[in-house]
Structures are given as structure tokens and as C-alpha cells.
Scaffold this motif. Sequence first.
Motif, PDB file in Angstrom:
ATOM      1  N   ALA A   6       0.833  -1.214   0.000  1.00 49.84           N
ATOM      2  CA  ALA A   6       0.000   0.000   0.000  1.00 49.84           C
ATOM      3  C   ALA A   6       0.860   1.254   0.000  1.00 49.84           C
ATOM      4  O   ALA A   6       0.490   2.276  -0.604  1.00 49.84           O
ATOM      5  N   ARG A  42       1.903   3.989  -4.231  1.00 52.31           N
ATOM      6  CA  ARG A  42       1.731   5.428  -4.334  1.00 52.31           C
ATOM      7  C   ARG A  42       2.764   6.028  -5.293  1.00 52.31           C
ATOM      8  O   ARG A  42       3.960   5.767  -5.173  1.00 52.31           O
ATOM      9  N   THR A  84      -1.565   7.452  -9.501  1.00 53.49           N
ATOM     10  CA  THR A  84      -2.255   7.615  -8.223  1.00 53.49           C
ATOM     11  C   THR A  84      -3.179   8.831  -8.219  1.00 53.49           C
ATOM     12  O   THR A  84      -2.725   9.960  -8.447  1.00 53.49           O
ATOM     13  N   TYR A 120      -6.003   9.125  -3.034  1.00 56.44           N
ATOM     14  CA  TYR A 120      -5.078   8.171  -2.405  1.00 56.44           C
ATOM     15  C   TYR A 120      -3.897   8.909  -1.783  1.00 56.44           C
ATOM     16  O   TYR A 120      -3.438   8.548  -0.695  1.00 56.44           O
ATOM     17  N   ILE A 160      -4.631  10.184   1.723  1.00 52.77           N
ATOM     18  CA  ILE A 160      -4.599   9.225   2.833  1.00 52.77           C
ATOM     19  C   ILE A 160      -3.316   9.390   3.633  1.00 52.77           C
ATOM     20  O   ILE A 160      -3.304   9.274   4.867  1.00 52.77           O
ATOM     21  N   ASN A 200      -8.849   7.595 -11.110  1.00 54.53           N
ATOM     22  CA  ASN A 200      -9.347   6.422 -10.388  1.00 54.53           C
ATOM     23  C   ASN A 200      -9.336   5.174 -11.256  1.00 54.53           C
ATOM     24  O   ASN A 200      -8.925   4.095 -10.807  1.00 54.53           O
TER      25      ASN A 200
END
Length: 370
Positions: free
Chosen positions: A24, A28, A33, A37, A40, A318
Motif C-alpha cells: 500500500a 503510491r 495515483t 489516495y 490518505i 481512479n
Amino acid sequence: MKTTSEKNADIQILRAIAILLVIAQHIRSRLPTPQAYHEIFDHVTFWPGVDIFFAISGFLICKTFFRDMQTSQTKTSAIKSFWIRRVARLLPAVVFWGVTSIAISFYTSSYPNTNPSLVAKSALTGILGVSNIYWASCVQFALECGSADYNAVTWSLSLEWQLYALSTLLFVATGFRKGIIILAAISIIMSFLPSPSFSFPWVFRPQAFVIGALIFLIGTEKSKALNPSANIALLFTGLLICLLSPINIPQPFTVPAISVGAGLCLYSTLGGSSIPPLIGGFFSWIGERSYSIYLCHLPMILFSREILNTLSLTAPSNINFFIGIVIATALIAFMSEASYKFIELPFQRKLSNRRPEINLATQQTTTPQL
């Protein structure tokens, strides 16, 4: 010290959680990306998954070397047995994925700072167990080292090997209890050193590994006394500490805080059966392959990015991000399975034929008499 063959499914699941956190972090910017995201990471970061691996290693390495000291005729034979297994278990996959990272660097020509000769140089440092020194030097001294995205994950493996060497020498020279106390003292001293990313204190951080060793020293009976709900609550508490500390805990206490969280995660798993089987089956599959996944995930992410580039799908969005994740997931799953089946398992089977009791992920330990 007593051992049983009861499988500790929770440690395998914790390995899966750790590797998913690392992935995860690494998708990035390497995949297209979207802004959501990126946002976050204003609240949590996922790289402390590596420290969870360190805590697991500290616990399991102490346990297996303690067993070697109990069963070997001499201290020299104990060290020899330990290192033969460690090298045979870890090195073949490192060599394979180091070579593979070089091959992939020729294909991923659109990726910035790609230089196959520099990728080969960094792969060699991973094979030799000095990758953490290499990459810290690259960052701290602004050396021309090319992209770290092909095989720099080997920095943590190099640190583990160095900690194995220091730990085994201390245990032989002073005994387990004194050796772990010395390691703890070193960790406390290093906890007062600022450790920004890829500084030397960051790449030499022993804290989570030593907390794992301390948990071995204390034993697992208290953890077994906790009910599954308490262990799951402890696991989530540890994960929250790991994820929130890089954003909320100032230097030099960021790494120590993460290490405490990693220790709580480890301690929550020592009962062996707290996580529901419905969740555990999928995560156990990942956990068993976590070493190969760790080695292959960055090259496969970069390979996926090159596929997206060929399809003109690199604009952050996305849908492009989702497509990239699907491609990367498929490649990582396939290649890690192949690495596990054709590289890891054959060496594990050879070791099992020599010493049937070797199975680090399935052993349990009571409080050792050290």
C-alpha cells in the motif's frame, strides 16, 4: 524449553498484514495515483509494515537459535547450523529477484532514473547483505545510484542479516538473557537519535527486532491467557500505533513508537488462533508467500506501470489506478507463487529432510530457561 508442533496461524496472518501495508505504501506514485489516495498519507503511512516483519524476526530467530544452542554439541556447530539454514532459506530468492530486477530495468525504459548498470550494482549490495549501507550512503551523500524502486527493499533484509550476526555472536558470548539485555541497551541508545527516512539510524534501526527478542525472553504464556477478542483488540491497537506514529510522533521517537506498535502486533498473535478462519485462510496464503511477495512486488509494480504506459493509461485517475492495481496484483500473485513454489519450497524441503523439526512459522514456545 518446551515446543509443540501446533501451527501458529496468527503469525502467518500478521506477515500478510505487514506485506499488504508495504505494498500500500509502494503503489503510491508508482502507479497513476489519484489525489484521494495521496491524501490518505496526510493521516497515516504504511511503511511501518517493515517493522512488523522485524518484530517477527526478532522473536523467531531467537527461538530457533536457542533451539540450536540446546541441540548442538558445540557453540560453533550451533552457529554453523543456524547460518546454513538462514543463507539457504533467504539467499536464493534474493539472487533470483536481484537478477530479475536488472532484466526488468531494460524493459521499463520510461521510468525515471533507470540505469541497468546501477540497478545491477544495487542488486549486488542486496545479495551481499549491505544494501542498507548502500542506500543510506546514496541518500545522505547524494551519490548517483539511480532509481531505488527496483530492489532497494533489500535494505531491510540486509539489516536483518546484520542483526542475526550481532545477536548470535552476543548469545554465544554472553548467553541469551545477557545478550538480549545488551541488544536492548543498544536499542535504547539508538532511540534517542533522529532517524529520518534512509538516514543511517533509520536503516540500522534495531528496536522492533529487539522487542521481538524481548517477547521471546518473557515467553508466550501470558499471551495465551488472553482471549481471542483481547488479542484482536491488541492487534488493532498495535496497527494503529504503527500507522499513526510517522505522522504524529516527532523525531527521535518515531521509530521507537512504531516498534512498540509492532511488538503489540506480534504479542497479539502468540496465542496462535485468535483471528477467525474465514479471514485467516486468505491471509495465510499471503503470509506463507510474504517473503517472495516482498522481493517481487516493486519490480512487478514497475512492470505494471510500463504496461499502462504502453496503453497510454498513466494519467492519474481512479480508473487508471484501478487498472494498474489489477495488473500489479495479478503479476505479484503469479510471480510470488512461482518464487515460493520453485525457489523457496525446494530449499525448505531440503532443510526439512535434514531436520524435520524446522518450521519457524508453526512452533510455539514457553518461557525459556536462559
